[in-house]
Scaffold this active site. Sequence first.
Site, PDB file in Angstrom:
ATOM      1  N   THR A  34       0.326   4.133   4.228  1.00 57.89           N
ATOM      2  CA  THR A  34       1.202   3.258   4.679  1.00 57.89           C
ATOM      3  C   THR A  34       2.581   3.766   5.233  1.00 57.89           C
ATOM      4  O   THR A  34       2.990   4.944   5.036  1.00 57.89           O
ATOM      5  CB  THR A  34       1.752   2.520   3.345  1.00 57.89           C
ATOM      6  OG1 THR A  34       0.560   1.857   2.618  1.00 57.89           O
ATOM      7  CG2 THR A  34       2.769   1.673   3.787  1.00 57.89           C
ATOM      8  N   LEU A  65       5.728   4.856  -1.257  1.00 63.11           N
ATOM      9  CA  LEU A  65       4.506   4.209  -0.042  1.00 63.11           C
ATOM     10  C   LEU A  65       3.488   5.019  -0.215  1.00 63.11           C
ATOM     11  O   LEU A  65       3.410   6.043  -0.650  1.00 63.11           O
ATOM     12  CB  LEU A  65       5.120   4.172   1.251  1.00 63.11           C
ATOM     13  CG  LEU A  65       6.216   3.164   1.623  1.00 63.11           C
ATOM     14  CD1 LEU A  65       6.719   3.646   2.943  1.00 63.11           C
ATOM     15  CD2 LEU A  65       6.098   1.846   1.515  1.00 63.11           C
ATOM     16  N   ASP A  66       2.415   4.468  -0.045  1.00 70.27           N
ATOM     17  CA  ASP A  66       0.974   4.989  -0.235  1.00 70.27           C
ATOM     18  C   ASP A  66       0.774   6.119   1.036  1.00 70.27           C
ATOM     19  O   ASP A  66       1.762   5.790   1.813  1.00 70.27           O
ATOM     20  CB  ASP A  66      -0.107   4.135  -0.206  1.00 70.27           C
ATOM     21  CG  ASP A  66      -0.250   3.132  -1.259  1.00 70.27           C
ATOM     22  OD1 ASP A  66       0.390   3.544  -2.424  1.00 70.27           O
ATOM     23  OD2 ASP A  66      -0.923   1.976  -1.132  1.00 70.27           O
ATOM     24  N   ARG A  67      -0.150   7.065   0.688  1.00 61.26           N
ATOM     25  CA  ARG A  67      -0.172   8.032   1.727  1.00 61.26           C
ATOM     26  C   ARG A  67      -0.487   7.473   3.032  1.00 61.26           C
ATOM     27  O   ARG A  67       0.098   7.943   4.181  1.00 61.26           O
ATOM     28  CB  ARG A  67      -1.166   8.970   1.319  1.00 61.26           C
ATOM     29  CG  ARG A  67      -1.552   9.936   2.505  1.00 61.26           C
ATOM     30  CD  ARG A  67      -2.922  10.830   2.137  1.00 61.26           C
ATOM     31  NE  ARG A  67      -2.970  11.539   0.859  1.00 61.26           N
ATOM     32  CZ  ARG A  67      -2.317  12.970   0.886  1.00 61.26           C
ATOM     33  NH1 ARG A  67      -1.851  13.478   1.943  1.00 61.26           N
ATOM     34  NH2 ARG A  67      -2.389  13.631  -0.283  1.00 61.26           N
ATOM     35  N   LYS A  73      -1.647  -4.736  -1.165  1.00 54.96           N
ATOM     36  CA  LYS A  73      -3.157  -4.348  -0.939  1.00 54.96           C
ATOM     37  C   LYS A  73      -3.843  -5.373  -2.050  1.00 54.96           C
ATOM     38  O   LYS A  73      -5.024  -5.921  -1.511  1.00 54.96           O
ATOM     39  CB  LYS A  73      -3.691  -3.072  -0.973  1.00 54.96           C
ATOM     40  CG  LYS A  73      -2.815  -2.007  -0.050  1.00 54.96           C
ATOM     41  CD  LYS A  73      -3.246  -0.754  -0.136  1.00 54.96           C
ATOM     42  CE  LYS A  73      -2.832   0.101   1.014  1.00 54.96           C
ATOM     43  NZ  LYS A  73      -2.964   1.597   0.826  1.00 54.96           N
TER      44      LYS A  73
END
Length: 266
Positions: A138, A134-136, A218
């Site tokens: 998210t 997961l992105d930072r 995204k």
Amino acid sequence: MTRKQRTPRWLEAARLRGAGTPEGERADWLSRALGRAGVMPRAEAERAILEGRVELNGHITREPFAPVGPDARVRVDGEPQRLQAPTRAVMLHKPGGLVVHGSDPEGVGTVFEHLTARLSPALRGFEWLAVGRLDRDTTGLLLFTNDERLVRHATAPQTHLPKRYVARVAGRPGDAAMGRLRDGVVLDDGLTRPAQARLREPDVVELVLTEGRHHQVKRMLAAVGHPVVSLHREAVGDVVLDVAEGAWRALREDEVAQGLRFAAAP
């Protein structure tokens, strides 16, 4: 251009030492096997091996990448250790700001540091692998396991394991944008698989994907004209996030088998 396949470090070490290489799905190297079995995390296992505290089949070894099979006899500090361990998995409600990497150059912290500090003593010895990323920024459901086969299963494109996201977006998506999400969106790496898409609020989109491309949610929402403002993952397979932000819990065997559709070897 075809990228040359890199030889694994444990296999290189085995070849240099003239050692036999184990065969089968559970073949492993020593430091990782200790981490997978919950004896100690891999970094600690490597230090113990280099310090001469580990015996493999009756002999001290200082080679962290020594190949081991399921019948290997291992002692740490003179105490026998079992290398067989069932597949374990835990869920974490990832807070925003943490990265899914081994280190964070910005100093905020990693999910591994966050999880390890909160695990029960019985689980701290395992080497935990993140199941996907997961992105930072998210938040939401992030799974960890001691079994790299579960990582491959859950992240492989051919598995089509559904993942449910909730995104607050810029603007208010209309029928045309939602229809494009359901039919598949053309991105720079090709057409996406059809997704389940519905509005929860005028600016909140629920998306269920059966593939896992880089930044896919995204990019899909940006492509239909509604960039993501915030993103949260609620579920992977039939495993639904049910702990508070920052908290964790162990998954039950049935959640791994049925919820993640993973048949672990006995």
